[in-house]
Design a protein around this motif. Structure first.
Motif, PDB file in Angstrom:
ATOM      1  N   PHE A  12      95.364  74.470 -98.768  1.00 12.34           N
ATOM      2  CA  PHE A  12      95.149  74.954 -97.250  1.00 12.34           C
ATOM      3  C   PHE A  12      94.477  74.067 -96.430  1.00 12.34           C
ATOM      4  N   CYS A  63      88.203  74.946 -92.694  1.00 12.19           N
ATOM      5  CA  CYS A  63      88.526  76.435 -92.849  1.00 12.19           C
ATOM      6  C   CYS A  63      87.602  77.150 -92.616  1.00 12.19           C
ATOM      7  N   GLY A  64      86.850  77.376 -93.567  1.00  8.31           N
ATOM      8  CA  GLY A  64      85.530  78.348 -93.774  1.00  8.31           C
ATOM      9  C   GLY A  64      85.552  79.905 -93.191  1.00  8.31           C
ATOM     10  N   LYS A  65      86.804  80.297 -93.256  1.00  4.17           N
ATOM     11  CA  LYS A  65      87.046  81.540 -92.960  1.00  4.17           C
ATOM     12  C   LYS A  65      86.188  82.511 -94.059  1.00  4.17           C
ATOM     13  N   CYS A  66      86.001  81.852 -95.265  1.00  8.06           N
ATOM     14  CA  CYS A  66      85.213  82.774 -95.944  1.00  8.06           C
ATOM     15  C   CYS A  66      83.677  82.720 -95.812  1.00  8.06           C
ATOM     16  N   CYS A  92      92.722  76.668-102.357  1.00 12.02           N
ATOM     17  CA  CYS A  92      91.942  76.290-101.209  1.00 12.02           C
ATOM     18  C   CYS A  92      92.232  75.006-100.741  1.00 12.02           C
ATOM     19  N   CYS A 150      90.355  85.085 -96.418  1.00 10.19           N
ATOM     20  CA  CYS A 150      90.812  83.795 -96.824  1.00 10.19           C
ATOM     21  C   CYS A 150      92.530  83.699 -96.476  1.00 10.19           C
ATOM     22  N   PRO A 151      92.815  82.744 -95.791  1.00 13.62           N
ATOM     23  CA  PRO A 151      94.234  82.549 -95.198  1.00 13.62           C
ATOM     24  C   PRO A 151      95.087  82.001 -96.530  1.00 13.62           C
ATOM     25  N   ALA A 152      94.689  81.402 -97.570  1.00 12.13           N
ATOM     26  CA  ALA A 152      95.283  80.923 -98.670  1.00 12.13           C
ATOM     27  C   ALA A 152      95.350  81.909-100.008  1.00 12.13           C
ATOM     28  N   ALA A 203      92.930  82.493-101.798  1.00  8.98           N
ATOM     29  CA  ALA A 203      92.431  81.795-102.796  1.00  8.98           C
ATOM     30  C   ALA A 203      91.106  82.306-103.604  1.00  8.98           C
ATOM     31  N   ILE A 204      90.766  83.532-103.039  1.00  5.78           N
ATOM     32  CA  ILE A 204      89.613  84.275-103.574  1.00  5.78           C
ATOM     33  C   ILE A 204      90.023  85.624-104.061  1.00  5.78           C
ATOM     34  N   LYS A 216      87.230  81.965-107.012  1.00  9.85           N
ATOM     35  CA  LYS A 216      87.982  81.073-106.136  1.00  9.85           C
ATOM     36  C   LYS A 216      88.993  80.255-106.855  1.00  9.85           C
TER      37      LYS A 216
END
Ligand code: SF4
Ligand code: SF4
Length: 288
Positions: A255, A269-272, A252, A236-238, A240-241, A247
């Motif tokens: 971001f 985003c969807g990196k998670c 989130c 997660c780039p933010a 947030a998790i 979460k």
């Protein structure tokens, strides 16, 4: 048609529509870059059926789960018998592109998030139209005029001050909760829903007065499929998790706002959901 034949018919219709609809492919005119024209968004969907009067729907009105603003299937459509929930997994091309870096969404993912949602609504309406034609009133909550979702700043929430409307980061219908109740999967730490085809994709639903046999839920607790491996925390780039707190929807959302500033009208985003053990399957739990 009997119940079994209806269930098969809906599954086959959804599969055919996903395979052949032009809306499941990025058009020349909407492609962010020319090379993305023709990009396929979703693979074949998973479909599950739940009873409209499943007691779990009423439990969603609990303030600790969704809240009293949640609208029950029978409140959306008087006489509702069945909730049809579907999961559309993103294609490998979309998932792979979003793993090239873990700081910013790929163009393919942005298409999946925005044009993908358009397709989700088209598929839901296609199934609804088929049911109505057969004489069964049916409704798609996410495109109904009563549908309300809030992603606002909690500190400025009118709901906090007046108790009216929908609280921040909530809505009066939840695709993921409906999918859980219908038997499609369980929640993950990142708050996505882990299905038999993973977490990377999008959900939709139809409420209908057609009576169908509810599917079995192959789980009993809400995080059953999540291994708590922490891969989504790292991605997660933010920030947030977290394993401790789950979460943080506000971080989130901030971001996602930044991605919207850069890619308006798209965001994502969807990196998670990528580069994680639950990306396209139910992760295997290691025996301790
Ligand atoms: S990456 Fe791991 S912790 Fe996160 S939702 Fe998937 S299985 Fe759960
Ligand atoms: S929680 Fe939000 S910001 Fe973090 S990876 Fe998932 S979508 Fe991105």
């Amino acid at each position: 048609m009997n119940m079994t034949e209806w269930k098969k018919e809906i599954i086959n219709t959804a599969a055919r529509f996903t395979e052949s609809s032009a809306d499941n492919f990025i058009s020349d005119s909407s492609a962010i870059t020319p090379k993305l024209a023709g990009l396929r968004i979703f693979q074949e969907p998973l479909i599950a059926y739940g009873s409209a009067d499943d007691p779990l729907f009423s439990r969603l009105k609990d303030e600790n789960i969704i809240g009293r603003h949640f609208i029950l299937p029978d409140e959306w459509l008087h006489g509702a018998k069945t909730v049809i929930s579907f999961f559309l997994p993103f294609t490998e091309q979309i998932r792979k592109s979003n793993k090239m870096n873990f700081s910013w969404p790929s163009d393919e993912w942005l298409h999946g998030r925005i044009e993908g949602q358009v397709f989700v609504n088209r598929l839901a309406n296609h199934i609804r139209g088929m049911l109505i034609k057969a004489g069964y009133q049916s409704l798609v909550p996410s495109v109904d005029s009563r549908f309300t979702a809030s992603t606002g700043d909690p500190s400025k929430s009118a709901y906090k001050q007046t108790g009216a409307g929908v609280p921040p980061f909530s809505s009066n219908w939840s695709e993921r909760h409906a999918a859980f109740i219908c038997g499609l999967g369980t929640f993950g730490l990142s708050k996505g829903l882990i299905t038999g085809k993973g977490i990377a994709g999008r959900f939709g639903s139809i409420i209908t007065e057609l009576q169908l046999e509810p599917d079995q839920r192959n789980y009993s607790v809400i995080y059953e499929y999540c291994t708590m491996c922490g891969a989504c925390v790292k991605n997660c780039p933010a920030g947030a998790i977290s394993l401790e707190k789950g979460k943080d929807h506000y971080l989130c959302s901030k971001f996602l706002d930044r991605t919207m500033e850069e890619h308006h009208p798209r965001y994502g985003c969807g990196k998670c959901q990528v580069g994680v053990p639950c990306e396209n399957r139910i992760p295997v739990k290691k025996n301790l």
